[in-house]
Design an enzyme around this catalytic site. Structure first.
Site, PDB file in Angstrom:
ATOM      1  N   TRP A  29      -2.626  -1.072   1.400  1.00  0.00           N
ATOM      2  CA  TRP A  29      -2.137   1.088   1.461  1.00  0.00           C
ATOM      3  C   TRP A  29      -1.321   1.367   2.109  1.00  0.00           C
ATOM      4  O   TRP A  29      -0.600   0.936   3.352  1.00  0.00           O
ATOM      5  CB  TRP A  29      -3.113   1.798   2.076  1.00  0.00           C
ATOM      6  CG  TRP A  29      -2.936   3.373   1.992  1.00  0.00           C
ATOM      7  CD1 TRP A  29      -3.890   4.200   0.622  1.00  0.00           C
ATOM      8  CD2 TRP A  29      -2.726   4.153   2.310  1.00  0.00           C
ATOM      9  NE1 TRP A  29      -3.651   5.417   1.432  1.00  0.00           N
ATOM     10  CE2 TRP A  29      -2.635   5.331   2.233  1.00  0.00           C
ATOM     11  CE3 TRP A  29      -1.543   4.258   4.023  1.00  0.00           C
ATOM     12  CZ2 TRP A  29      -2.403   6.707   2.335  1.00  0.00           C
ATOM     13  CZ3 TRP A  29      -1.165   5.842   3.697  1.00  0.00           C
ATOM     14  CH2 TRP A  29      -1.449   7.108   3.529  1.00  0.00           C
ATOM     15  N   SER A  96      -3.326  -5.109   5.591  1.00  0.00           N
ATOM     16  CA  SER A  96      -3.706  -3.563   5.672  1.00  0.00           C
ATOM     17  C   SER A  96      -5.112  -3.709   5.219  1.00  0.00           C
ATOM     18  O   SER A  96      -6.032  -4.355   5.604  1.00  0.00           O
ATOM     19  CB  SER A  96      -3.098  -3.395   5.834  1.00  0.00           C
ATOM     20  OG  SER A  96      -2.658  -1.867   6.003  1.00  0.00           O
ATOM     21  N   MET A  97      -5.101  -2.525   4.561  1.00  0.00           N
ATOM     22  CA  MET A  97      -6.980  -1.790   3.564  1.00  0.00           C
ATOM     23  C   MET A  97      -7.224  -3.325   2.797  1.00  0.00           C
ATOM     24  O   MET A  97      -8.393  -3.330   2.712  1.00  0.00           O
ATOM     25  CB  MET A  97      -6.612  -0.945   2.830  1.00  0.00           C
ATOM     26  CG  MET A  97      -7.061  -0.560   1.549  1.00  0.00           C
ATOM     27  SD  MET A  97      -6.146   0.794   1.223  1.00  0.00           S
ATOM     28  CE  MET A  97      -8.133   0.864   0.268  1.00  0.00           C
ATOM     29  N   ASP A 226       1.910  -3.026  16.605  1.00  0.00           N
ATOM     30  CA  ASP A 226       1.640  -2.365  15.329  1.00  0.00           C
ATOM     31  C   ASP A 226       1.311  -1.156  16.168  1.00  0.00           C
ATOM     32  O   ASP A 226       0.090  -0.809  16.686  1.00  0.00           O
ATOM     33  CB  ASP A 226       0.625  -3.375  14.743  1.00  0.00           C
ATOM     34  CG  ASP A 226      -0.425  -2.640  13.579  1.00  0.00           C
ATOM     35  OD1 ASP A 226       0.193  -1.793  13.108  1.00  0.00           O
ATOM     36  OD2 ASP A 226      -0.801  -3.328  12.115  1.00  0.00           O
ATOM     37  N   HIS A 255       4.008  -3.348  11.782  1.00  0.00           N
ATOM     38  CA  HIS A 255       2.675  -2.577  10.061  1.00  0.00           C
ATOM     39  C   HIS A 255       3.286  -4.323   9.548  1.00  0.00           C
ATOM     40  O   HIS A 255       2.770  -5.171   9.382  1.00  0.00           O
ATOM     41  CB  HIS A 255       2.380  -2.197  10.265  1.00  0.00           C
ATOM     42  CG  HIS A 255       1.009  -1.821   9.654  1.00  0.00           C
ATOM     43  ND1 HIS A 255      -0.296  -2.554   9.753  1.00  0.00           N
ATOM     44  CD2 HIS A 255       0.690  -1.942   8.298  1.00  0.00           C
ATOM     45  CE1 HIS A 255      -1.356  -2.502   8.935  1.00  0.00           C
ATOM     46  NE2 HIS A 255      -0.492  -2.020   8.019  1.00  0.00           N
TER      47      HIS A 255
END
Length: 294
Positions: A29, A96-97, A226, A255
């Protein structure tokens, strides 16, 4: 351009590159499948077939009002694989997501269908802080993010992406072009999908999905600096819960390691999948079993 139809009729865009053992690349995302273009080229050159979706509501996929939960996201991936006529076990890479989709697919499909899993800067096992999860992000911080998005989504995204890539007053590990490309991807999403998907990754608890990773080769990649999805509450926790998993930390990285550490990221993922994504279903469960929506 291939499109698959989800169970609710939503049209889902995906890229289908290369031939060989299938690898599904699930973006974070608020970006799109274009996140993985450079990695996918390396995987195809290594003999893999890459399936690269745009999540519902993002990129070139349709923007429905509903369906921004991880059970639906997992079913969307299954619909894409069915459209691509892939019935053999697949490797999953989630950034991530997208790591949440990996976890939900692993728990819903099992090791007969999943050949390997990569969790990169992932939201697994949980993001939000709770009484039984003190290492998470405080709810007040997540509420602040939501308020900023709703006040000025475009301005929020520009600021967010700088933190995403570790851009500061004296540090800029990526170019302005990368920032511009990230903003272009992010602003393609609808406001509803941006907010609803953020709610999903911020609040979904994946701890119940982790036992299903047993027997599935798993790689965890995470930057130690991150600030979007802090390592201590996510990647470190997964490594502790999955002793068989391989953990690689990127010292000082933010990140978006797929850009800030592009060459190393590609070497780590390609090397891991080349070693672990050639297994046949018979090696895992006795026979090939197609993925099925639930």
């Amino acid at each position: 351009m291939p499109y698959a139809k989800a169970k609710d009729g939503t049209m889902l865009y995906y890229k289908d590159w290369g031939r060989g053992d299938p690898v599904v690349l699930l973006h974070g995302w608020p970006l799109t499948g274009d996140t993985f273009d450079d990695l996918a080229i390396k995987l195809v050159e290594a003999g893999k077939r890459c399936i690269i979706p745009d999540r519902r509501g993002f990129g070139r996929s349709e923007q429905p009002w509903d369906g921004y939960d991880y059970d639906t996201f997992a079913d969307d991936v299954v619909a894409i694989l069915e459209d691509a006529n892939i019935s053999q076990p697949v490797a999953l890479v989630g950034f991530s997501m997208g790591g949440g989709e990996v976890a939900r697919l692993v728990s819903r499909q099992g090791k007969g269908r999943i050949s390997a899993a990569v969790l990169a800067s992932s939201v697994v096992p949980r993001v939000v802080q709770g009484d039984d999860y003190p290492d998470g992000v405080p709810q007040a911080k997540l509420d602040e993010i939501t308020a900023q998005m709703q006040t000025d989504r475009a301005g929020f995204l520009q600021t967010f992406l700088k933190q995403f890539y570790g851009v500061g007053f004296v540090t800029q590990p990526i170019s302005d072009g990368v920032l511009d490309a990230g903003f272009h991807q992010a602003i393609m999403a609808g406001a509803r999908s941006t907010y609803a998907a953020a709610q999903a990754w911020a609040t979904t608890d994946f701890r119940g999905d982790l036992p299903a990773f047993e027997g599935i080769p798993t790689l965890i990649l995470h930057g130690t600096s991150d600030k979007n999805v802090p390592f201590e509450g996510t990647g470190k926790k997964v490594a502790e819960a999955l002793p068989h998993a391989q953990l690689i930390t990127y010292d000082g990285s933010p990140h978006g390691i797929f850009e800030t550490d592009k060459d190393r990221f590609a070497r780590d993922v390609v090397g891991f999948l080349t070693q672990n994504n050639g297994r046949k279903a018979a090696d895992q469960s006795g026979s090939a079993i197609p993925l099925t929506a639930q």
